[in-house]
Enzyme design. Structure first.
Site, PDB file in Angstrom:
ATOM      1  CG  HIS A 199      -0.140  -0.016   2.525  1.00  7.20           C
ATOM      2  ND1 HIS A 199       0.080  -1.165   3.242  1.00  7.20           N
ATOM      3  CD2 HIS A 199       0.483   0.971   3.234  1.00  7.20           C
ATOM      4  CE1 HIS A 199       0.785  -0.890   4.322  1.00  7.20           C
ATOM      5  NE2 HIS A 199       1.043   0.399   4.332  1.00  7.20           N
TER       6      HIS A 199
ATOM      7  CG  ASP B  97      -4.926  -2.649  -0.043  1.00 10.92           C
ATOM      8  OD1 ASP B  97      -4.320  -2.116   0.900  1.00 10.92           O
ATOM      9  OD2 ASP B  97      -5.769  -3.555   0.106  1.00 10.92           O
TER      10      ASP B  97
ATOM     11  NE  ARG C 142       8.798  -6.353   8.399  1.00 10.63           N
ATOM     12  CZ  ARG C 142       7.647  -5.712   8.440  1.00 10.63           C
ATOM     13  NH1 ARG C 142       7.417  -4.696   7.628  1.00 10.63           N
ATOM     14  NH2 ARG C 142       6.722  -6.057   9.293  1.00 10.63           N
TER      15      ARG C 142
ATOM     16  CG  ASP D 259       4.530  -4.102   5.743  1.00 14.81           C
ATOM     17  OD1 ASP D 259       4.666  -4.451   6.922  1.00 14.81           O
ATOM     18  OD2 ASP D 259       3.526  -3.491   5.311  1.00 14.81           O
TER      19      ASP D 259
ATOM     20  CE1 TYR E 269      -4.466  -9.380   4.496  1.00 12.00           C
ATOM     21  CE2 TYR E 269      -2.452  -8.679   5.602  1.00 12.00           C
ATOM     22  CZ  TYR E 269      -3.745  -9.151   5.664  1.00 12.00           C
ATOM     23  OH  TYR E 269      -4.331  -9.390   6.877  1.00 12.00           O
TER      24      TYR E 269
ATOM     25  CD  GLU F  12       4.167  -7.938   8.665  1.00  7.33           C
ATOM     26  OE1 GLU F  12       3.771  -7.562   9.778  1.00  7.33           O
ATOM     27  OE2 GLU F  12       3.978  -7.281   7.617  1.00  7.33           O
TER      28      GLU F  12
ATOM     29  CG  ASP G 230       3.576  -4.408  13.650  1.00  2.19           C
ATOM     30  OD1 ASP G 230       3.421  -3.177  13.533  1.00  2.19           O
ATOM     31  OD2 ASP G 230       3.929  -5.141  12.709  1.00  2.19           O
TER      32      ASP G 230
END
Length: 543
Positions: free
Chosen positions: A103, A169, A197, A199, A203, A240, A306
């Site tokens: 996103h 997104d 890394r 993210d 998704y 992730e 997080d």
């Protein structure tokens, strides 16, 4: 083994905005991090992972990005990035950046162009619909967002956002979007980063299912891995990927996908084990994990930036962990996780905190340390949602904890001053002066762990010791090297009996305290409450 450097690395995760302010404007910055690389080197970290430092409204801690190819002026400049990379290389520290391309911010020029003109080429950079699509997708932050579709008055359509409404997104089925991602990666790789890394990988994979030329959405990962490998053969992609353990192979792709996966499955069961004071959840979780491909690896951590997301546990197990570590409602987030740091969860008990890190560092995989956890830094529950664990680093007992010289009203976040975890009580400078401090103990662990290459490169199996509170592992590599790691999750002293006849002549390489020589005929080892011992065969140590 240089191409597999990540197999025996220790990664230190840093939020640059919260680490050190070098110019007195109230924001941590890249120069401040560069000036504190000696802290990482002294700790023993061999790699630093930087949370986003790109231009951003910082409504989501920098994960709402408006330009992936620049630096937020409050955090520095491109020359500051180059200086950081150069000095990190001199210190023997590799650098990873966050790749956030699921996103963007709604302030990104792409989105602004997309919403203002339906004929714009950027319109198809995002996902639009005349009506909300009933596809069963749930928002990542269910207690904050009602759904994943939001009406945009200027565009005259709904746009999709799995995260916050201000983070639309990207449409990964659009080849131009994938080209932009490659351009972003190439830019930072040319400057010398050692990888990313990545993210929100699941998704991204789901969105890539719509790419016509892909057999599966995971082909996106093959494409990214190949792109990185051709430009920087030693660079890594750490994903992730919070999915059931049975699905991890879908992201490793037999070595052609992600280089490393952040191991949410094991992380959740570590906290279940810590809550119970029992080793079984860790032992059983390890047994459920697939064996990574030869060039792949898991990355393990205690806490990240997080919430402590406990979705891999059953509802009963999740509530069990919550009851121990987050008994108050304001300690919880999104109905599924905990928004506290390690030290407060463990009551500020340095024995328990040290044992938890001994557990982390003895697990198969690459350990990731969260900035501040190495000396027991706390959290600020007054900050909303996940921001409670993203607080300024506590360097000294001076004003603002030595983080910044700016007036309080200019600080990016208020440092924690008072209480048992405030900077007046807990800070780097104080613990550097005390040989037995938590910082000293964890530093000893990190540096020792780097020498125990069997943990990074070898195989592992659980040892039957007859002690239910002790996480007991043996790590072995192809050169017949062996390391035994024992960590007592209970506050009671225990005796551990090693039933493997090949382990009857072990010597300590790291312990939480001095243990007297064993006088028993058989291999029996004593462990204090929350104690730990890492051992090698005498023949290996003194050969």
């Amino acid at each position: 083994m240089l191409p597999l450097w990540y197999r025996n690395a220790v990664i230190y995760a840093v939020d640059p905005a919260m680490f050190r302010d070098s110019d007195g404007d109230g924001w941590g910055d890249l120069r401040g991090l560069t000036n504190r690389l000696e802290h990482l080197r002294g700790l023993g970290a061999t790699c630093v992972w930087l949370l986003p430092f790109y231009p951003s409204p910082f409504k989501d801690g920098g994960y709402d990005i408006t330009d992936h190819l620049s630096v937020d002026p409050r955090l520095g400049t491109i020359p500051d990035v180059v200086a950081l990379l150069e000095q990190a290389e001199e210190a023997g520290i590799r650098v990873l950046f966050d790749l956030v391309v699921q996103h963007t911010s709604d302030k990104h020029p792409w989105f602004q162009a997309a919403r203002s003109n339906p004929e714009s080429p950027y319109r198809d950079y995002y996902l639009w619909s005349d009506e909300p699509v009933e596809d069963g997708l749930e928002p990542v932050f269910p207690t904050v967002e009602d759904g994943v579709w939001t009406w945009d008055e200027e565009a005259g359509q709904y746009y999709r956002h799995m995260f916050y409404a201000h983070e639309p997104d990207l449409n990964l089925a659009n080849p131009q979007v994938r080209a932009e991602i490659r351009r972003i990666m190439a830019f930072w790789l040319r400057l010398g980063v050692s990888g990313f890394r990545v993210d929100a990988v699941p998704y991204m994979v789901s969105a890539a299912e719509e790419v016509e030329e892909y057999k599966s959405g995971t082909d996106l990962l093959r494409e990214l891995r190949e792109f990185v490998a051709l430009r920087h053969p030693e660079a890594v992609l750490i994903g992730e990927v919070d999915v059931p353990a049975e699905e991890y192979d879908d992201y490793f792709l037999e070595g052609d996908g992600l280089t490393m996966l952040l191991n949410f499955w094991l992380n959740n069961h570590m906290f279940l084990a810590l809550a119970r004071g029992e080793a079984a959840p860790v032992h059983e979780a390890l047994g459920r994990l697939p064996v990574p491909p030869r060039r792949s690896q898991f990355a393990n951590w205690l806490r990240n930036h997080d919430e402590l997301d406990l979705e891999r546990l059953s509802a009963a197990e999740r509530e069990e962990v919550m009851a121990v570590f987050a008994p108050d409602e304001d300690m919880r987030a999104y109905g599924r996780g905990i928004r506290r740091r390690v030290a407060p969860m463990l009551g500020g008990d340095h024995r328990r905190i040290a044992a938890a890190h001994a557990l982390l560092l003895s697990l198969p995989g690459t350990p990731v340390l969260q900035y501040g956890d190495e000396f027991g830094m706390g959290d600020d529950l007054g900050r909303r949602e996940r921001l409670s664990v993203r607080i300024p680093m506590q360097w000294t007992a001076d004003e603002h904890g030595g983080f910044s010289s700016a007036p309080a009203e200019h600080l990016v976040a208020k440092p924690v001053a008072d209480g048992p975890f405030g900077y007046r009580e807990i800070n780097v400078y104080d613990q550097q002066r005390r040989p037995g401090s938590l910082l000293a103990k964890i530093g000893d662990m990190v540096r020792t762990r780097l020498g125990l290459t069997e943990i990074g490169f070898g195989t592992h199996r659980v040892l039957d010791t007859g002690s239910p509170s002790v996480v007991s592992l043996i790590h072995e590599d192809e050169r017949d090297g062996r390391v035994v790691t024992l960590v007592n999750l209970s506050g009671d002293d225990v005796e551990v009996r090693l039933r493997d006849e090949e382990l009857d002549d072990l010597v300590d390489v790291l312990t939480d305290r001095e243990y007297p020589p064993e006088e028993d005929d058989g291999p029996v080892l004593r462990l204090a409450g929350h104690g730990y011992r890492w051992l090698r065969p005498r023949s290996h140590v003194f050969k």
